[in-house]
Design an enzyme around this catalytic site. Structure first.
Site, PDB file in Angstrom:
ATOM      1  N   ARG A  28       0.799  -1.222  -0.072  1.00 32.33           N
ATOM      2  CA  ARG A  28       0.124   0.009   0.077  1.00 32.33           C
ATOM      3  C   ARG A  28       0.796   1.222   0.009  1.00 32.33           C
ATOM      4  O   ARG A  28       1.861   1.307   0.404  1.00 32.33           O
ATOM      5  CB  ARG A  28      -0.972  -0.135   1.346  1.00 32.33           C
ATOM      6  CG  ARG A  28      -2.276  -0.388   0.791  1.00 32.33           C
ATOM      7  CD  ARG A  28      -3.105  -0.769   1.927  1.00 32.33           C
ATOM      8  NE  ARG A  28      -2.339  -1.837   2.938  1.00 32.33           N
ATOM      9  CZ  ARG A  28      -2.910  -2.258   3.927  1.00 32.33           C
ATOM     10  NH1 ARG A  28      -3.932  -1.949   4.574  1.00 32.33           N
ATOM     11  NH2 ARG A  28      -2.238  -3.514   4.556  1.00 32.33           N
ATOM     12  N   SER A  59       6.663  -5.317   7.296  1.00 31.10           N
ATOM     13  CA  SER A  59       6.468  -6.458   8.138  1.00 31.10           C
ATOM     14  C   SER A  59       6.980  -7.623   8.126  1.00 31.10           C
ATOM     15  O   SER A  59       6.126  -8.741   7.925  1.00 31.10           O
ATOM     16  CB  SER A  59       4.791  -6.528   8.512  1.00 31.10           C
ATOM     17  OG  SER A  59       4.511  -4.987   8.580  1.00 31.10           O
ATOM     18  N   ASP A  97       4.390  -2.677  11.476  1.00 30.51           N
ATOM     19  CA  ASP A  97       3.001  -2.331  11.727  1.00 30.51           C
ATOM     20  C   ASP A  97       2.522  -2.032  13.046  1.00 30.51           C
ATOM     21  O   ASP A  97       1.961  -1.170  13.226  1.00 30.51           O
ATOM     22  CB  ASP A  97       1.984  -3.041  10.872  1.00 30.51           C
ATOM     23  CG  ASP A  97       2.171  -4.630  11.421  1.00 30.51           C
ATOM     24  OD1 ASP A  97       2.950  -5.139  12.257  1.00 30.51           O
ATOM     25  OD2 ASP A  97       1.597  -5.492  11.170  1.00 30.51           O
TER      26      ASP A  97
HETATM   27  P1  ADP Z   1      -2.681  -9.287   8.051  1.00 29.26           P
HETATM   28  O1  ADP Z   1      -2.323  -9.716   9.501  1.00 29.26           O
HETATM   29  O2  ADP Z   1      -1.950 -10.069   7.083  1.00 29.26           O
HETATM   30  O3  ADP Z   1      -1.935  -7.720   7.865  1.00 29.26           O
HETATM   31  P2  ADP Z   1      -5.284  -9.034   8.434  1.00 29.26           P
HETATM   32  O4  ADP Z   1      -5.330  -7.855   9.775  1.00 29.26           O
HETATM   33  O5  ADP Z   1      -6.261  -8.661   7.540  1.00 29.26           O
HETATM   34  O6  ADP Z   1      -4.066  -8.840   7.761  1.00 29.26           O
HETATM   35  O7  ADP Z   1      -5.699 -10.079   9.364  1.00 29.26           O
HETATM   36  C1  ADP Z   1      -6.135 -11.098   8.360  1.00 29.26           C
HETATM   37  C2  ADP Z   1      -6.460 -12.362   9.137  1.00 29.26           C
HETATM   38  O8  ADP Z   1      -7.494 -12.027  10.019  1.00 29.26           O
HETATM   39  C3  ADP Z   1      -6.666 -13.783   8.519  1.00 29.26           C
HETATM   40  O9  ADP Z   1      -5.614 -14.331   8.093  1.00 29.26           O
HETATM   41  C4  ADP Z   1      -7.674 -14.221   9.357  1.00 29.26           C
HETATM   42  O10 ADP Z   1      -7.110 -15.146  10.223  1.00 29.26           O
HETATM   43  C5  ADP Z   1      -8.375 -13.175  10.291  1.00 29.26           C
HETATM   44  N1  ADP Z   1      -9.768 -13.026   9.766  1.00 29.26           N
HETATM   45  C6  ADP Z   1     -10.001 -12.292   8.386  1.00 29.26           C
HETATM   46  N2  ADP Z   1     -11.212 -12.164   8.460  1.00 29.26           N
HETATM   47  C7  ADP Z   1     -11.898 -12.750   9.614  1.00 29.26           C
HETATM   48  C8  ADP Z   1     -13.173 -12.870   9.846  1.00 29.26           C
HETATM   49  N3  ADP Z   1     -14.340 -12.568   9.414  1.00 29.26           N
HETATM   50  N4  ADP Z   1     -13.433 -13.423  11.321  1.00 29.26           N
HETATM   51  C9  ADP Z   1     -12.315 -13.721  11.887  1.00 29.26           C
HETATM   52  N5  ADP Z   1     -11.035 -13.575  11.441  1.00 29.26           N
HETATM   53  C10 ADP Z   1     -10.625 -13.069  10.312  1.00 29.26           C
HETATM   54 MG    MG Z   2      -1.956  -6.078   8.962  1.00 30.70          MG
END
Ligand code: ADP
Ligand code: MG
Length: 491
Positions: A110, A180, A233
């Site tokens: 991003r 990250s 992050d």
């Molecule tokens: P990252 O940690 O990769 O930066 P996010 O903060 O978007 O990204 O987290 C993604 C993770 O959150 C997914 O791998 C999943 O485990 C969890 N997740 C995503 N959507 C949901 C949901 N609707 N309910 C519960 N857990 C979720």
């Molecule tokens: Mg994240």
């Protein structure tokens, strides 16, 4: 069937809560209660092994705090790396000028531009763009990956509207780079990659300064920009949240993985080899690495044994989004193999690692219909099994057990940090408010998880909670990175 969890949490404003009364009710609907009677031996044992009664949680919080102190004393002193981030100053609100954030941490990167207008005008304008990284670049060469990023960055800047964004004359465009992956930070604007994770394996990078790699690529693309702050992050979240609330002391990420960063007093960091020991600095705990006194079950052990970092990051493997679904799948598989759950045959999908994801658990726990229709359709669509009502109930019990343990353990970690801060500052004791900024899809989207986390905070902190606020600060890490570029500007 729907049962209520009552808990002492109020203020159901979007994404944040404060604890002001121990008696108010905040209700989370759920398909099943975790301690409802069960006659399946595998499940009964699993529930027993996962239990985290208050005294157990207290031990976990104390052990995390001990490892925090050990990691602050010497490099590698405890499970938590307690990385020095070289971020001493958090945003004050006075920042002015045009700054950028670049976030590389997963399947997307991003870019964000932020025009800051000082105390009064704050964020005058901001634009952002998300670009997905082609799979082949994640396993390609350094030149390919950073060349791609630099070229996308160049076209983002080229689209900038001069009326909205204005760079002061004689200045380069400065970037806060959120990277990250595990980095050994060497200054605010440099750090070497320790190892790739999350599916990345770009050659020619390990041990290299990631900022130099980006600078090189930007130069090759004739892009006159420089990285002024390299952050992760958690630090970005802390900085972004601090911009609008000066009581923010902790940033926690609960997403695919997990991490926490917080404001520490320099005098409490023996390994900090600088002359000045006054003031504060941000510590990146890398708390996912904590691996002691945890309620490990046979299913956790088996999942860990198959992981690329066996024996490590056991806390992360119990509390973060990447793993909750997989633990549930392993329990269901054994229930299926040892009892009549899902009939006589073991469904193929149930034997497939990571087929069941945390999002699916969340969807099933949201089901409040009498016959658990959603649970039935998730099981059918994802695992290709037809489950009767009794089986559906069992499945939700397994989900709830895993999520309860995860949420409660995450709460214990937050308590450890809050108490560490209190030890050094006595701020809560003197009536000062302390805010924990939370981000990540697991926290955002899983109400039961949040609820269990809150329960743990209530049990461990009691009345002290009246001075604490847990705030969901969605996507502020980009703003935070841009602000840190401003705070650490070379001009
Ligand atoms: P990252 O940690 O990769 O930066 P996010 O903060 O978007 O990204 O987290 C993604 C993770 O959150 C997914 O791998 C999943 O485990 C969890 N997740 C995503 N959507 C949901 C949901 N609707 N309910 C519960 N857990 C979720
Ligand atoms: Mg994240």
């Amino acid at each position: 069937m729907s049962l209520m969890f009552s808990s002492p949490v109020v203020t159901p404003t979007i994404g944040s809560f404060t604890f002001s009364s121990r008696r108010s009710n905040y209700i989370v609907m759920s398909a099943v209660r975790s301690n409802s009677a069960s006659t399946c031996p595998v499940l009964t044992k699993f529930q027993k092994d996962c239990a985290t009664p208050t005294p157990y949680l207290r031990n976990v919080a104390n052990a995390i705090a001990d490892d925090m102190r050990a990691g602050l004393a010497v490099e590698g002193g405890g499970d938590l790396d307690m990385i020095l981030t070289y971020v001493d100053a958090l945003p004050s609100g006075n920042e002015e000028g045009l700054f950028y954030a670049l976030d590389l941490g997963g399947t997307n990167f991003r870019v964000r531009s932020v025009q800051l207008g000082g105390k009064k005008k704050r964020v005058v304008a901001t634009e952002s763009e998300q670009i997905s990284i082609p799979q082949k670049l994640m396993i390609g060469t350094r030149e390919e990956l950073f060349g791609f990023i630099a070229s996308k960055l160049a076209s983002f800047v080229a689209k900038e509207k001069p009326g909205r964004f204005r760079l002061e004359e004689g200045r380069k465009r400065e970037i806060g780079f959120t990277f990250s992956f595990p980095v050994k930070q060497t200054s605010i604007d440099s750090g070497t990659l320790i190892k790739w994770t999350k599916g990345f394996k770009v050659s020619g990078m390990e041990g290299k300064n990631v900022v130099a790699c980006l600078n090189e690529a930007m130069e090759a693309h004739g892009l006159d920009m420089r990285v002024s702050a390299l952050v992760n992050d958690g630090v970005g979240t802390l900085a972004g949240a601090r911009y609008s609330d000066e009581d923010v002391m902790i940033g926690v990420i609960l997403g695919t993985g997990t991490n926490a960063c917080y404001v520490e007093q320099k005098h409490a960091i023996p390994k900090l080899q600088s002359k000045s020991s006054s003031g504060t600095t941000i510590i990146n705990t890398e708390w996912g690495g904590f691996s002691k006194v945890l309620p490990q079950t046979i299913f956790d052990q088996e999942m860990d044994a198959k992981s690329p970092n066996r024996g490590e990051h056991l806390y992360e493997k119990m509390i973060s989004g990447m793993y909750l679904g997989e633990i549930v799948r392993r329990v269901l598989l054994q229930m299926c193999e040892t009892s009549d759950l899902f009939g006589q045959f073991v469904p193929v999908k149930l034997s497939t690692p990571f087929e069941l994801r945390t999002e699916h658990l969340c969807k099933m726990q949201e089901d409040t219909t009498d016959d658990l229709q959603t649970v039935g359709s998730v099981l059918y669509n994802i695992l290709e099994v037809e489950a009767n009502l009794k089986e559906r109930r069992r499945v939700v019990e397994v989900c709830d057990t895993v999520v309860k343990r995860g949420g409660r353990l995450a709460g214990a970690g937050i308590v450890a940090i809050l108490e560490k801060i209190e030890e050094e500052t006595k701020r809560m004791g003197s009536g000062k408010r302390t805010v924990v900024a939370m981000d990540g899809a697991l926290y955002e989207k899983y109400p039961q998880y949040r609820q269990y986390m809150q329960d743990a905070l209530v049990e461990l902190l009691g009345d002290k909670l009246s001075h604490i606020a847990i705030k969901h600060t969605k996507d502020v890490s980009g703003l935070g990175a841009a602000l840190l570029a401003a705070t650490n500007s070379i001009y």
